[in-house]
Design an enzyme around this catalytic site. Structure first.
Site, PDB file in Angstrom:
ATOM      1  N   HIS A   1     -11.210   6.169  12.705  1.00  0.00           N
ATOM      2  CA  HIS A   1     -12.475   5.461  12.905  1.00  0.00           C
ATOM      3  C   HIS A   1     -12.701   4.456  11.784  1.00  0.00           C
ATOM      4  O   HIS A   1     -12.349   4.685  10.633  1.00  0.00           O
ATOM      5  CB  HIS A   1     -13.661   6.433  12.993  1.00  0.00           C
TER       6      HIS A   1
ATOM      7  N   HIS B   1     -15.603   2.461   9.719  1.00  0.00           N
ATOM      8  CA  HIS B   1     -17.031   2.395   9.395  1.00  0.00           C
ATOM      9  C   HIS B   1     -17.386   0.918   9.249  1.00  0.00           C
ATOM     10  O   HIS B   1     -16.760   0.213   8.443  1.00  0.00           O
ATOM     11  CB  HIS B   1     -17.337   3.079   8.061  1.00  0.00           C
TER      12      HIS B   1
END
Ligand code: 5GP
Length: 187
Positions: free
Chosen positions: A173, A175
């Site tokens: 992922h 950010h």
């Protein structure tokens, strides 16, 4: 018994498992009140501090524990978010990626962008050449999210890789963080 006033940031409070469930609504024994600092104050705490402070040693331990099962192939919380089994605030979605607000934001804008199919990408360090397209797609999605959130002139993209970087969810992922003056170097 003397009572104590506990002053903490919401961020620290959330991360402290011992306090979860007590926050705001339930008083703790011996603690008369809990003052929650404004989110903007909480955001001043650099991630390194969050990772190494005594109050957040749980997070470091959790990151290490998560690393132990990183390659097990077990589903993560993000699979449930992709499947919409648990709620999230989605800010962008296409056929390949999903972007949603972080449950514990470190800035006024804090969005996570994940590939909808993990395909072995538990972390960036596991990337292979075959992942080049999705990696580029994720990065371009970060730019789209920044535009959508009105922070395209100043934002940061972070990928925490492994326990030492405090990665806690083993589904790659990005950010996307912004909406305030960010400090450098990061923690
Ligand atoms: P990492 O520490 O692995 O780089 O980042 C994982 C992020 O996922 C953290 O910032 C954490 O706040 C976020 N997160 C963990 N669980 C949930 C959840 O259930 N919902 C949302 N929206 N974010 C989550």
């Amino acid at each position: 018994m003397a009572s104590t006033t506990l002053t903490t940031s919401f961020s620290l409070l959330w991360r402290c498992r011992a306090l979860r469930g007590h926050a705001i609504s339930k008083p703790l024994p011996g603690i008369s009140s809990i003052h929650i600092l404004r989110p903007s104050t909480a955001l001043l705490l650099p991630r390194r501090f969050m990772c190494h402070s005594a109050a957040s040693s749980n997070e470091e331990a959790a990151a290490k524990a998560a690393a132990d099962t990183a390659d097990s192939g077990a589903p993560t919380i993000f699979d449930k978010i992709i499947a919409k089994e648990i709620p999230s605030t989605i800010v962008y979605e296409d056929e390949k990626v999903l972007a949603f607000r972080d449950i514990n934001p470190q800035a006024p804008v804090h969005v996570l962008i994940i590939p909808k199919i993990r395909d072995g990408l538990t972390q960036l360090g596991k990337a292979e050449l075959r992942h080049a397209d999705i990696l580029g797609h994720l990065l371009f999605a970060a730019k789209l999210v920044a535009e959508k959130e009105g922070i395209v002139d100043g934002f940061r993209v972070v990928i925490n890789n492994g326990a030492e970087a405090c990665q806690s969810v083993y589904h790659l992922h990005l950010h996307v963080i912004g909406g305030r003056q960010l400090k450098w170097p990061p923690g």
